[in-house]
Design an enzyme around this catalytic site. Structure first.
Site, short mmCIF file in Angstrom:
data_model
loop_
_atom_site.label_atom_id
_atom_site.label_comp_id
_atom_site.label_asym_id
_atom_site.label_seq_id
_atom_site.Cartn_x
_atom_site.Cartn_y
_atom_site.Cartn_z
N SER A 1 0.85 -1.19 0.00
CA SER A 1 0.00 0.00 0.00
C SER A 1 0.88 1.24 0.00
CB SER A 1 -0.91 0.02 1.25
OG SER A 1 -1.64 1.22 1.28
N LYS A 2 0.74 2.04 -1.05
CA LYS A 2 1.53 3.26 -1.12
C LYS A 2 1.32 4.11 0.13
CE LYS A 2 1.97 7.43 -3.87
NZ LYS A 2 1.66 8.14 -5.11
N PHE B 1 -0.49 3.19 2.92
CA PHE B 1 -0.66 2.35 4.11
C PHE B 1 -1.85 2.85 4.96
CE2 PHE B 1 0.82 -0.93 7.02
CZ PHE B 1 1.47 -1.80 6.15
N THR B 2 -2.80 3.48 4.31
CA THR B 2 -4.00 3.92 5.03
C THR B 2 -5.26 3.42 4.32
OG1 THR B 2 -4.02 5.96 3.74
CG2 THR B 2 -2.97 6.07 5.91
N GLU C 1 -9.35 -1.09 2.79
CA GLU C 1 -9.42 -2.52 2.43
C GLU C 1 -8.11 -3.22 2.81
OE1 GLU C 1 -10.20 -0.02 0.41
OE2 GLU C 1 -11.89 -0.53 -0.90
N GLY D 1 -0.12 5.13 -7.97
CA GLY D 1 -0.53 3.74 -7.70
C GLY D 1 -0.61 2.90 -8.96
N ARG D 2 -1.26 3.43 -10.01
CA ARG D 2 -1.47 2.63 -11.23
C ARG D 2 -0.20 2.49 -12.06
NH1 ARG D 2 -4.34 7.16 -10.85
NH2 ARG D 2 -4.16 8.85 -12.34
N GLU E 1 -8.75 5.40 -14.67
CA GLU E 1 -8.41 6.25 -13.52
C GLU E 1 -7.58 7.45 -14.00
OE1 GLU E 1 -8.00 4.63 -9.22
OE2 GLU E 1 -5.95 5.08 -9.79
N HIS F 1 -16.83 -15.88 -28.07
CA HIS F 1 -18.05 -16.65 -27.81
C HIS F 1 -18.94 -15.97 -26.77
CE1 HIS F 1 -16.66 -20.11 -30.17
NE2 HIS F 1 -15.46 -19.71 -29.77
N LYS G 1 -15.33 6.74 -0.93
CA LYS G 1 -14.57 6.25 0.24
C LYS G 1 -15.04 6.97 1.50
CE LYS G 1 -10.02 5.36 -1.86
NZ LYS G 1 -8.62 5.78 -1.84
O1 F6P Z 1 -8.53 3.79 -5.39
C1 F6P Z 1 -7.62 4.82 -5.54
C2 F6P Z 1 -6.23 4.44 -5.24
O2 F6P Z 1 -5.60 5.56 -4.71
C3 F6P Z 1 -5.47 3.94 -6.45
O3 F6P Z 1 -5.01 4.94 -7.27
C4 F6P Z 1 -4.41 3.13 -5.81
O4 F6P Z 1 -3.81 2.30 -6.74
C5 F6P Z 1 -5.20 2.41 -4.76
O5 F6P Z 1 -6.11 3.38 -4.31
C6 F6P Z 1 -4.42 1.80 -3.62
O6 F6P Z 1 -3.77 2.75 -2.83
P1 F6P Z 1 -2.64 2.36 -1.80
O7 F6P Z 1 -1.53 1.72 -2.56
O8 F6P Z 1 -2.22 3.64 -1.15
O9 F6P Z 1 -3.22 1.40 -0.79
#
Ligand code: F6P
Length: 552
Positions: A216-217, A219-220, A223, A278-279, A364, A395, A517
């Site tokens: 998680s970039k 970490f907050t 999910e 992130g992407r 995104e 198909h 969110k």
């Molecule tokens: O859903 C938005 C987003 O910020 C994406 O751009 C990103 O890839 C994803 O959430 C996960 O974020 P993180 O790596 O901070 O958990």
């Protein structure tokens, strides 16, 4: 800082010229007829990309609804929109993500030639290389069995917990390069907050031999944090002692503080910087699951293939610049033909998660409606990208692509050499014949005369007519190697950049995912008890209250 001298792409002089070209000839261009008239059409509109290892990818754009005049105008549009200026700012580490005041510098992660690459005057290459060295060392420990779990057993299962860019890239790449994998290591990906995802994964693994990568970039992300905590609780039910966490949990993140709070030793954190979106993060520490699965040497080839496409993108003139051409065609269909969608169908089972990955990359990035000049755009932007591997998709939804009322520009991808040439390569020949046949059928269609000549009853004839002239870009690779995949992903990254540059939107923020969110957080609190809610609109109240009654 402004990177463009215009706010609305539709105000650019070439935009009107393209509109005129569409109105006069564009909408009536018959690709089939153009092929008959010009024997050199394939050569004129196809381009070959040469990778760092000498392998090639053929991008055949000739089945698109363009003639030479339109192609010239599209290239002129790219010039008018100064996309080279924005590209150079992007590659110079300038803060082209102006709404978040950030550089967009994932390109520095695949700087295999070790150029100086600066953000805010600081060369980021040494830090990128040091994280890569850490990942190499760590992956070799795990893959060799020297890194053991708390009972001394080698690691057998890797569970990556992340979502969005911290999931889609690693899932897609591990699947795409499975041929190269260490088969006595299993990889699992948990992303969904639906407890089923983690619960079913935990049923398949053993706490003594499982390594969790919390990806998680920030970490907050709700999910990821919830799933990671569930995994930790499950692990401690067996391991008991929190000291054992260090052997079984590592973090892939930019946020050392939160990583430490979670209980992961920051020595076992693989970092990256805020300039990695992130992407675009599969090239960063987020790619650790890929390295563990296919090995560091293969990951390096993946990075080198990506860097080779970056080089092509920065060095080739617009008319031979493959990602630029892809992006311009997308603008042509979106804004002049009114196409709403873009289909990507890999004729490659290993690429079965590629469309899902591209959905985040494209949607995104370019699902925006405010220009860099802060105005509501006067034209359509990001396409609805969808896809599934062929031949399965033939198909299911190809009926609509062939005979529906909508124009659906499509990309077909095939690797000439199969990793699994079984049955004397029979499967591969059948797969390839479908790749060629679908693109040809979409282009040539079937006329009323042909259908009549087959002896069909009069009333059935219109049902069997195919209008044809449905555009495809055909991407033929030699083999789906790490280098090829790296280049292919970057083709789509820079195609997406090109679209965003023409539409003059910021492709690098994602505020659109925030509102849902925030609301989910406050509704989450309302679900803690059984008291009926009245604070929302009637529909939302009704649904929440029924949920409370039924889930009690
Ligand atoms: O859903 C938005 C987003 O910020 C994406 O751009 C990103 O890839 C994803 O959430 C996960 O974020 P993180 O790596 O901070 O958990």
């Amino acid at each position: 800082m402004s990177f463009s001298s215009f706010s609305q792409a539709s105000d650019l002089p070439t935009w009107s010229k393209l509109q005129e070209a569409y109105d006069s000839v564009g909408k009536t261009i018959s690709v089939k007829e153009l092929f008959k008239a010009d024997p050199a059409r394939f050569e004129k509109f196809s381009r070959t990309f040469t990778n760092y290892d000498g392998s090639e990818i053929l991008f055949d754009f000739s089945k698109n609804i363009i003639n030479e005049d339109v192609f010239k105008l599209l290239v002129e549009l790219a010039g008018d929109a100064s996309i080279e200026k924005l590209r150079d700012a992007f590659f110079a580490g300038e803060k082209i993500n102006f709404t978040e005041d950030r550089a967009v510098y994932h390109i520095a992660l695949r700087n295999q030639s070790n150029k100086v690459m600066k953000v805010d005057g600081v060369d980021v290459t040494p830090e990128v290389n040091s994280v890569l060295a850490h990942m190499k060392e760590f992956s070799e420990e795990v893959r060799s069995g020297r890194w053991t779990g708390y009972t001394g057993k080698p690691i057998k299962s890797i569970v990556n917990i992340g979502i969005g860019g911290s999931d889609l890239g690693p899932v897609m790449v591990t699947e795409a390069l499975k041929f190269y994998a260490k088969r006595d290591l299993s990889v699992f990906f948990v992303s969904n907050i639906d407890g089923t995802h983690i619960a079913e994964t935990l049923k398949a693994v053993d706490p003594e031999t499982t390594l969790f990568l919390v990806a998680s970039k920030t970490f907050t992300t709700a999910e990821t944090c919830t799933n990671a905590n569930t995994a930790k609780t499950w692990f401690l039910e067996t391991a008991k002692d929190t000291a054992h966490i260090a052997k079984h949990f590592v973090a892939l993140s930019t946020n050392a503080e939160e990583v430490a709070k979670f209980g992961i030793d920051v020595k076992n954190m693989f970092g990256f910087e805020s300039w990695v979106g992130g992407r675009y993060s599969v090239w960063s520490a987020i790619g650790l699951s890929v390295i563990l699965y296919i090995g560091y040497d293969n990951f390096e080839k993946f990075l080198k293939g990506a860097e080779a496409m970056d080089k092509h993108f920065t060095e080739q003139p617009l008319e031979s610049n493959i990602p630029v051409i892809g992006g311009l065609l997308s603008v042509w269909y979106n804004n002049f033909f009114g196409a709403q969608t873009h289909l990507v169908a890999p004729f490659d089972q290993y690429l079965h998660r590629f469309p899902a990955y591209l959905q985040q990359l494209s949607m995104e990035s370019n699902g925006k409606s405010i220009s860099r000049g802060n105005e509501f755009v006067k034209y359509s932007t990001g396409s609805i990208l969808f896809g599934e591997p062929a031949t399965n998709s033939q198909h299911s939804f190809f009926q609509l692509v062939h005979q529906g009322t909508k124009l659906i520009p499509a990309d077909f991808i095939l690797a000439a050499q199969s990793h699994n040439p079984i049955e004397g390569n029979l499967h591969q020949r059948m797969l390839a014949s479908n790749f060629f046949a679908q693109a040809e059928a979409l282009m040539v269609g079937k006329t009323e005369e042909q259908v009549k000549a087959e002896g069909n009853p009069e009333n059935i004839v219109p049902h069997k007519v195919f209008s044809g002239n449905r555009p495809t870009t055909n991407i033929l690779c030699q083999k789906m190697t790490p280098a090829t995949l790296g280049a292919l992903i970057v083709y789509y990254e820079h195609l997406t950049f090109t679209e965003g540059a023409i539409w003059n939107i910021n492709s690098y923020d994602q505020f659109g995912v925030e509102l849902g969110k925030v609301l989910a957080k406050s509704i989450g609190k309302e679900l803690d008890d059984s008291i009926p809610v009245e604070s929302h609109d009637a529909s939302t109240n009704g649904l929440i209250n029924k949920f409370k009654a039924w889930s009690a």
